[in-house]
Enzyme design. Structure first.
Site, PDB file in Angstrom:
ATOM      1  N   ASN A 192      -5.874  -5.557  -8.821  1.00  0.00           N
ATOM      2  CA  ASN A 192      -4.712  -4.734  -9.620  1.00  0.00           C
ATOM      3  C   ASN A 192      -3.321  -5.443  -8.866  1.00  0.00           C
ATOM      4  OD1 ASN A 192      -3.859  -3.407  -6.676  1.00  0.00           O
ATOM      5  ND2 ASN A 192      -6.107  -2.438  -7.039  1.00  0.00           N
ATOM      6  N   ASP A 241     -11.616   1.513  -8.362  1.00  0.00           N
ATOM      7  CA  ASP A 241     -12.750   2.527  -8.382  1.00  0.00           C
ATOM      8  C   ASP A 241     -14.302   2.096  -8.559  1.00  0.00           C
ATOM      9  OD1 ASP A 241     -10.974   4.775  -7.634  1.00  0.00           O
ATOM     10  OD2 ASP A 241     -10.046   4.444  -9.529  1.00  0.00           O
ATOM     11  N   LYS A 279     -20.796 -19.641 -11.448  1.00  0.00           N
ATOM     12  CA  LYS A 279     -19.904 -19.211 -12.509  1.00  0.00           C
ATOM     13  C   LYS A 279     -20.306 -18.965 -13.935  1.00  0.00           C
ATOM     14  CE  LYS A 279     -15.676 -21.278 -14.686  1.00  0.00           C
ATOM     15  NZ  LYS A 279     -15.076 -22.610 -14.940  1.00  0.00           N
ATOM     16  N   PRO A 291     -17.455   3.416  -3.320  1.00  0.00           N
ATOM     17  CA  PRO A 291     -17.208   4.251  -2.382  1.00  0.00           C
ATOM     18  C   PRO A 291     -15.857   5.051  -2.146  1.00  0.00           C
ATOM     19  CG  PRO A 291     -17.862   2.569  -0.867  1.00  0.00           C
ATOM     20  CD  PRO A 291     -17.747   1.995  -2.462  1.00  0.00           C
ATOM     21  N   ASP A 292     -15.568   6.303  -2.260  1.00  0.00           N
ATOM     22  CA  ASP A 292     -14.167   6.530  -2.250  1.00  0.00           C
ATOM     23  C   ASP A 292     -13.843   6.818  -0.540  1.00  0.00           C
ATOM     24  OD1 ASP A 292     -11.716   8.395  -1.674  1.00  0.00           O
ATOM     25  OD2 ASP A 292     -12.250   8.818  -3.874  1.00  0.00           O
ATOM     26  N   ILE A 293     -12.922   5.800  -0.169  1.00  0.00           N
ATOM     27  CA  ILE A 293     -12.785   5.657   1.330  1.00  0.00           C
ATOM     28  C   ILE A 293     -12.057   6.929   1.828  1.00  0.00           C
ATOM     29  CG2 ILE A 293     -11.586   4.128   3.066  1.00  0.00           C
ATOM     30  CD1 ILE A 293     -11.900   1.672   0.884  1.00  0.00           C
TER      31      ILE A 293
HETATM   32  O1  PMT Z   1       1.161  -2.428  -2.433  1.00  0.00           O
HETATM   33  P1  PMT Z   1       2.356  -2.126  -3.076  1.00  0.00           P
HETATM   34  O2  PMT Z   1       2.922  -3.239  -4.114  1.00  0.00           O
HETATM   35  O3  PMT Z   1       3.579  -1.780  -2.184  1.00  0.00           O
HETATM   36  O4  PMT Z   1       2.380  -0.797  -4.102  1.00  0.00           O
HETATM   37  C1  PMT Z   1       2.249   0.288  -3.254  1.00  0.00           C
HETATM   38  C2  PMT Z   1       0.962   1.284  -4.152  1.00  0.00           C
HETATM   39  C3  PMT Z   1       1.795   1.681  -5.439  1.00  0.00           C
HETATM   40  C4  PMT Z   1       0.012   0.734  -4.363  1.00  0.00           C
HETATM   41  C5  PMT Z   1       1.113   2.462  -3.135  1.00  0.00           C
HETATM   42  O5  PMT Z   1       2.245   3.355  -3.114  1.00  0.00           O
HETATM   43  C6  PMT Z   1       0.089   3.582  -3.725  1.00  0.00           C
HETATM   44  O6  PMT Z   1       0.162   4.646  -4.756  1.00  0.00           O
HETATM   45  N1  PMT Z   1      -1.366   3.352  -3.291  1.00  0.00           N
HETATM   46  C7  PMT Z   1      -2.510   3.871  -3.806  1.00  0.00           C
HETATM   47  C8  PMT Z   1      -2.877   3.470  -5.044  1.00  0.00           C
HETATM   48  C9  PMT Z   1      -4.128   4.084  -5.784  1.00  0.00           C
HETATM   49  O7  PMT Z   1      -5.311   3.587  -5.656  1.00  0.00           O
HETATM   50  O8  PMT Z   1      -4.037   5.517  -5.897  1.00  0.00           O
HETATM   51  P2  PMT Z   1      -5.268   6.403  -6.603  1.00  0.00           P
HETATM   52  O9  PMT Z   1      -4.513   7.506  -7.032  1.00  0.00           O
HETATM   53  O10 PMT Z   1      -6.007   5.578  -7.428  1.00  0.00           O
HETATM   54  O11 PMT Z   1      -5.950   6.701  -5.245  1.00  0.00           O
HETATM   55  C10 PMT Z   1      -5.788   7.790  -4.510  1.00  0.00           C
HETATM   56  C11 PMT Z   1      -6.111   7.475  -3.006  1.00  0.00           C
HETATM   57  O12 PMT Z   1      -7.659   7.567  -3.013  1.00  0.00           O
HETATM   58  C12 PMT Z   1      -5.190   6.536  -2.429  1.00  0.00           C
HETATM   59  O13 PMT Z   1      -5.197   6.874  -1.274  1.00  0.00           O
HETATM   60  C13 PMT Z   1      -6.631   5.508  -2.456  1.00  0.00           C
HETATM   61  O14 PMT Z   1      -6.205   4.664  -1.438  1.00  0.00           O
HETATM   62  C14 PMT Z   1      -7.766   6.166  -2.227  1.00  0.00           C
HETATM   63  N2  PMT Z   1      -8.763   5.742  -2.637  1.00  0.00           N
HETATM   64  C15 PMT Z   1      -9.112   5.477  -4.132  1.00  0.00           C
HETATM   65  C16 PMT Z   1     -10.219   4.877  -4.546  1.00  0.00           C
HETATM   66  C17 PMT Z   1     -11.318   4.673  -3.704  1.00  0.00           C
HETATM   67  N3  PMT Z   1     -12.417   4.159  -4.127  1.00  0.00           N
HETATM   68  N4  PMT Z   1     -11.069   4.764  -2.202  1.00  0.00           N
HETATM   69  C18 PMT Z   1      -9.927   5.478  -1.955  1.00  0.00           C
HETATM   70  O15 PMT Z   1      -9.765   5.353  -0.721  1.00  0.00           O
END
Ligand code: PMT
Length: 401
Positions: free
Chosen positions: A210, A279, A289, A307-309
């Site tokens: 991403n 995700d 390849k 896994p959701d960290i």
């Molecule tokens: O890196 P930059 O270019 O500066 O951009 C910053 C940002 C937009 C990436 C940052 O501000 C931000 O929003 N980060 C979270 C992005 C995200 O994945 O959001 P989410 O809504 O999908 O996830 C929610 C939370 O779960 C987040 O804390 C994420 O780290 C966590 N997560 C999600 C999926 C997963 N498998 N494990 C996780 O821990």
């Protein structure tokens, strides 16, 4: 942000090629609210003029111990008492040697002897001069006396050599000054932060990822360190320099980020998930390849959940850290963010609307709203550094409450 508001910095410039960077350094310090008084050695004036330094600092430059006019306005003892910090940049091998020997044979060394303010030394010289045992012993002497040694950096030098001896860049010195003066409400706290994207391999040359640049997470790490925390940054693949004082562990995939996070989380006081973690990942990674076939216009990749960290960290039954998540949303920001706060059992969530141009992914600025069970706090558009500082101040308040 006026991170250096009201701070008085006496900038001592000695005669090295890096002296030309002092104009930029002075501007950046002043921009952050510092007052800068420049003192130059005679050799420094061969590299940058006092007129330039006077123009950028807005104050007359001091360069002579025996100048009756200068002594009549602000004498060397007053100057030495005036400073909150004496910053020697660039500090040549000669200035370092004279300081270590306790000499006072020009205005700058006299000031160093006469001040009881903290002194920071930013060495700058040829790599062989830096490695010389005399220089090394002199630097060790200054350090033993409580002076702060900032740098040097290694790399290509003006003389063509490569190695240690480059003065830190102006912005790195500004960062050190900010760190030096910052309040330390996170002192004694250990903070782990995830940052950047993850890469989920499809085959040896392709991956799914991403647009996260890591800037937000790196800014949080820098702010946490400046507020006194011990910081570990778990960084996905990004091209950013590690903030000063921060320990960095590089990872690639969501699984590898999870593995490192789970090793560190229960040993930390605060865990912040700023990474944009994928995700899903491809169910299998092709060993070779994947080749294009002529008769097929489509390709199907089966994905499985990662896994959701942050949820796993928040679910720790023992030694659970204060857990802060991020929510990158494009619509219904509050309800989705609050949903994540509850479902992932977080203490705090920072929601950013990533559909708005100029904030969120890969921008230098951001605007976020912090949500917790009983409240919320909006942080309007500002640099990621400023936003990070405010987030970490809020975390510090919540730990204290
Ligand atoms: O890196 P930059 O270019 O500066 O951009 C910053 C940002 C937009 C990436 C940052 O501000 C931000 O929003 N980060 C979270 C992005 C995200 O994945 O959001 P989410 O809504 O999908 O996830 C929610 C939370 O779960 C987040 O804390 C994420 O780290 C966590 N997560 C999600 C999926 C997963 N498998 N494990 C996780 O821990």
């Amino acid at each position: 942000m006026q991170t250096l508001a009201g701070k008085k910095i006496l900038l001592g410039i000695s005669g090295g090629i890096a002296a030309y960077k002092c104009a930029e350094l002075t501007r950046r310090l002043i921009e952050r609210g510092a007052e800068v008084q420049v003192v130059m050695t005679h050799a420094a004036k061969e590299f940058i003029t006092p007129l330039t330094m006077q123009a950028v600092s807005g104050k007359p430059v001091s360069d002579s111990l025996l100048d009756p006019a200068a002594e009549a306005s602000m004498g060397h003892i007053e100057l030495a008492k005036w400073a909150d910090l004496v910053l020697l940049a660039p500090a040549t091998a000669d200035l370092i040697a004279r300081t270590a020997a306790g000499m006072g044979n020009d205005l700058l060394t006299t000031l160093i002897l006469a001040t009881d303010s903290p002194v920071a030394v930013s060495p700058a010289m040829n790599q062989q001069m830096y490695r010389n045992v005399a220089t090394q012993e002199n630097i060790a002497t200054l350090e033993r006396r409580g002076m702060h040694i900032w740098g040097p950096a290694a790399g290509e030098q003006a003389c063509g050599d490569v190695g240690p001896g480059r003065m830190l860049e102006p912005m790195q010195l500004v960062e050190r000054c900010e760190q030096f003066f910052a309040d330390k409400p996170l002192k004694g706290q250990s903070v782990v932060i995830t940052a950047g994207p993850t890469r989920e391999a499809i085959d040896p040359v392709r991956y799914i990822s991403n647009h996260s640049s890591g800037k937000m997470g790196f800014a949080l790490a820098q702010a946490a360190y400046q507020l006194g925390a011990e910081v570990t940054l778990i960084a996905g693949p990004v091209s950013l320099a590690t903030p000063y004082g921060v320990k960095r562990i590089d990872v690639n995939s969501a699984q590898s980020m999870y593995d490192v996070a789970m090793q560190l989380a229960s040993k930390s006081d605060v865990f912040i998930g700023c990474a944009a973690v994928a995700d899903y990942r491809p169910a299998t990674v092709a060993e070779q390849k994947i080749k294009k076939t002529d008769d097929s216009d489509q390709m199907t990749i089966t994905m499985v959940k990662n896994p959701d960290i942050i949820a796993a960290v928040a679910a720790l039954s023992e030694n659970r850290p204060f857990t802060v998540g991020f929510a990158a949303e494009t619509q219904e920001v509050e309800s989705y963010a609050r949903g994540k706060l509850v479902n992932k059992r977080l203490d705090l969530i920072c929601a950013n609307d990533v559909s708005v141009a100029g904030q969120g992914f890969n921008s230098n600025d951001n605007a976020i709203t912090l949500y917790w069970k009983e409240g919320k706090q909006s942080l309007t558009l500002a640099s990621k550094q400023q936003i990070a500082h405010q987030v970490m101040m809020t975390v510090a308040e919540k730990l204290d409450a």
